[in-house]
Design a protein around this motif. Structure first.
Motif, PDB file in Angstrom:
ATOM      1  N   ALA A  48      -1.544 -11.135  -1.892  1.00  9.41           N
ATOM      2  CA  ALA A  48      -0.172 -11.256  -2.391  1.00  9.41           C
ATOM      3  C   ALA A  48       0.861 -11.260  -1.268  1.00  9.41           C
ATOM      4  O   ALA A  48       2.016 -11.603  -1.504  1.00  9.41           O
ATOM      5  N   THR A  49       0.462 -10.892  -0.043  1.00  7.65           N
ATOM      6  CA  THR A  49       1.474 -10.878   1.026  1.00  7.65           C
ATOM      7  C   THR A  49       2.001 -12.275   1.316  1.00  7.65           C
ATOM      8  O   THR A  49       3.069 -12.424   1.917  1.00  7.65           O
ATOM      9  N   ARG A  51       3.368 -14.066  -0.602  1.00  6.21           N
ATOM     10  CA  ARG A  51       4.652 -14.211  -1.317  1.00  6.21           C
ATOM     11  C   ARG A  51       5.834 -13.874  -0.411  1.00  6.21           C
ATOM     12  O   ARG A  51       6.959 -14.285  -0.690  1.00  6.21           O
ATOM     13  N   ILE A  52       5.577 -13.120   0.652  1.00  3.29           N
ATOM     14  CA  ILE A  52       6.654 -12.835   1.616  1.00  3.29           C
ATOM     15  C   ILE A  52       7.091 -14.127   2.299  1.00  3.29           C
ATOM     16  O   ILE A  52       8.248 -14.292   2.657  1.00  3.29           O
ATOM     17  N   VAL A  55      10.335 -16.020   1.204  1.00  5.58           N
ATOM     18  CA  VAL A  55      11.673 -15.647   1.680  1.00  5.58           C
ATOM     19  C   VAL A  55      11.730 -15.704   3.210  1.00  5.58           C
ATOM     20  O   VAL A  55      12.759 -16.057   3.774  1.00  5.58           O
ATOM     21  N   THR A 106      11.628  -9.354   7.185  1.00  6.04           N
ATOM     22  CA  THR A 106      10.507  -9.764   6.329  1.00  6.04           C
ATOM     23  C   THR A 106       9.295 -10.134   7.186  1.00  6.04           C
ATOM     24  O   THR A 106       8.158  -9.969   6.745  1.00  6.04           O
ATOM     25  N   LEU A 109       7.621  -6.943   7.822  1.00  2.00           N
ATOM     26  CA  LEU A 109       6.952  -6.485   6.594  1.00  2.00           C
ATOM     27  C   LEU A 109       5.697  -7.319   6.298  1.00  2.00           C
ATOM     28  O   LEU A 109       4.797  -6.881   5.590  1.00  2.00           O
ATOM     29  N   TRP A 110       5.654  -8.519   6.795  1.00  2.00           N
ATOM     30  CA  TRP A 110       4.483  -9.376   6.627  1.00  2.00           C
ATOM     31  C   TRP A 110       3.485  -9.107   7.756  1.00  2.00           C
ATOM     32  O   TRP A 110       2.262  -9.159   7.572  1.00  2.00           O
ATOM     33  N   PRO A 113       0.872  -5.656   7.379  1.00  2.33           N
ATOM     34  CA  PRO A 113      -0.423  -5.736   6.696  1.00  2.33           C
ATOM     35  C   PRO A 113      -1.345  -6.826   7.259  1.00  2.33           C
ATOM     36  O   PRO A 113      -2.563  -6.708   7.175  1.00  2.33           O
TER      37      PRO A 113
ATOM     38  N   PHE B  13       5.012  -3.924   0.745  1.00  4.92           N
ATOM     39  CA  PHE B  13       5.484  -4.920   1.704  1.00  4.92           C
ATOM     40  C   PHE B  13       6.210  -6.066   1.012  1.00  4.92           C
ATOM     41  O   PHE B  13       7.197  -6.577   1.514  1.00  4.92           O
ATOM     42  N   VAL B  14       5.676  -6.486  -0.155  1.00  5.85           N
ATOM     43  CA  VAL B  14       6.252  -7.648  -0.840  1.00  5.85           C
ATOM     44  C   VAL B  14       7.613  -7.299  -1.440  1.00  5.85           C
ATOM     45  O   VAL B  14       8.603  -8.010  -1.208  1.00  5.85           O
ATOM     46  N   TRP B  15       7.676  -6.193  -2.205  1.00  6.54           N
ATOM     47  CA  TRP B  15       8.936  -5.881  -2.891  1.00  6.54           C
ATOM     48  C   TRP B  15      10.073  -5.570  -1.929  1.00  6.54           C
ATOM     49  O   TRP B  15      11.188  -6.098  -2.116  1.00  6.54           O
ATOM     50  N   PRO B  16       9.848  -4.760  -0.877  1.00  4.50           N
ATOM     51  CA  PRO B  16      10.955  -4.542   0.071  1.00  4.50           C
ATOM     52  C   PRO B  16      11.465  -5.848   0.682  1.00  4.50           C
ATOM     53  O   PRO B  16      12.671  -6.001   0.912  1.00  4.50           O
ATOM     54  N   SER B  17      10.559  -6.817   0.919  1.00  2.56           N
ATOM     55  CA  SER B  17      10.992  -8.109   1.476  1.00  2.56           C
ATOM     56  C   SER B  17      12.009  -8.774   0.558  1.00  2.56           C
ATOM     57  O   SER B  17      13.052  -9.268   1.010  1.00  2.56           O
ATOM     58  N   TYR B  18      11.689  -8.792  -0.741  1.00  2.00           N
ATOM     59  CA  TYR B  18      12.579  -9.464  -1.694  1.00  2.00           C
ATOM     60  C   TYR B  18      13.861  -8.667  -1.899  1.00  2.00           C
ATOM     61  O   TYR B  18      14.950  -9.243  -2.030  1.00  2.00           O
TER      62      TYR B  18
END
Lengths: 239, 89
Positions: A48-49, A51-52, A55, A106, A109-110, A113, B13-18
């Motif tokens: 699911a990462t 999805r980062i 954005v 972001t 954050l990507w 992981p 990781f995903v939610w904080p990005s958005y």
């Protein structure tokens, strides 16, 4: 282009574009979010990462696009003394800085992981950080002088000097060893991404572009109003 | 739903990005809107204080009002239009 050096003529055009740009921003963002978070598949390696990416990548594109736009506007402002160009550069910088910040955060954050680290001092990440500082410097210079014209000129020179960073960012992943992956959309042999993932990517990219147009035009409207306030105040002081 | 919120274990990781992306974009928009409204209110207040003056013939842009400096009521100020107008009226 010179037709719109007249702020009032420019305002007419801006007011005609604004509702469309704002509407497009909302529609494209909602569609982009739906495809990014719900309707697109997870990556077979990244889960699911991925999805980062929807954005992170459009924000990074915008960071470069907005800076290039500022550099072009700065050249126009310096060469032809085009007053609306200065306002365009001033209005664009905070938006570009926001997109650069988003790309950096972001990305971290990507990276955590997927790479196992928030940050590495490699060419792509470092040149993006420099771009962020260029934006901050541009914004600081714009507001550093009592006479706005001097600020515009200094910031325009900075923007033109800093534009050398743009190709460095773009090609950093090819020129140096880096953790960052190379280009996977803008490639000579076509995108290396599945269409199911390209849809949210492009929707978000266009949403960000519409957002940029909306916010830049609103800021320019505010700047033109400010310029009129200054002119009236000056006429009162010297009148 | 829980599965969706979980993001395959990468929710942190995903939610904080958005949230950061759209939070910051919303903040920039809100600041822009406030800047615009403040500027437009100041301009309206100044123009109202100046009364009904003929506008510049061409291109009433930022530089235009400076052309009509000689008019007496131009001495009014934004904050105290009545007081400042005393010397010219």
């Amino acid at each position: 282009m010179h037709r719109f050096a007249n702020p009032n003529r420019f305002l007419k055009l801006a007011n005609a574009i604004l509702p469309w740009a704002a509407g497009l921003t909302v529609i494209l963002t909602l569609a982009g979010l739906y495809y990014a978070l719900v309707a697109s598949p997870e990556d077979y390696q990244q889960g699911a990462t991925v999805r980062i990416m929807y954005v992170h990548v459009p924000a990074a594109w915008m960071a470069l696009f907005v800076y290039t736009a500022i550099a072009v506007a700065s050249a126009v402002a310096l060469i032809w003394k085009h007053p609306v160009s200065d306002l365009f550069a001033k209005a664009s910088a905070p938006v570009g800085a926001a997109f650069t910040f988003i790309a950096l955060v972001t990305g971290a954050l990507w990276g955590k992981p997927m790479w196992g680290t928030w940050w590495v001092w490699d060419a792509r990440l470092t040149s993006m950080l420099i771009l962020f500082f260029l934006y901050l410097g541009h914004m600081a210079l714009m507001n550093a002088f009592d006479d706005p014209q001097r600020g515009y000129k200094a910031a325009a020179v900075l923007a033109l000097v800093g534009v050398v960073n743009v190709p460095i960012i773009k090609f950093s992943v090819d020129w140096w060893n880096t953790l960052h992956q190379p280009a996977s959309v803008a490639r000579m042999d076509g995108p290396a991404i599945d269409p199911a993932m390209l849809t949210p990517l492009f929707l978000m990219a266009f949403a960000f572009k519409a957002y940029y147009i909306t916010v830049a035009l609103l800021r320019m409207r505010g700047e033109i109003a400010e310029a009129k306030v200054r002119a009236i105040s000056m006429s009162q002081v010297h009148g | 739903m829980q599965e969706f919120l979980d993001m395959g274990g990468y929710a942190g990781f995903v939610w904080p990005s958005y949230i950061i992306t759209f939070g910051l974009l919303a903040l920039v928009f809100a600041l822009t809107w406030r800047l615009l409204k403040t500027s437009e209110r100041r301009l309206e207040a100044l123009q109202a204080a100046r009364g009904r003056r003929p506008r510049g013939k061409r291109g009433a842009g930022p530089a235009a009002p400076a052309q009509s400096q000689s008019q007496p009521q131009a001495r009014e100020t934004e904050k105290a239009p009545a007081g400042a107008a005393g010397e010219s009226r």
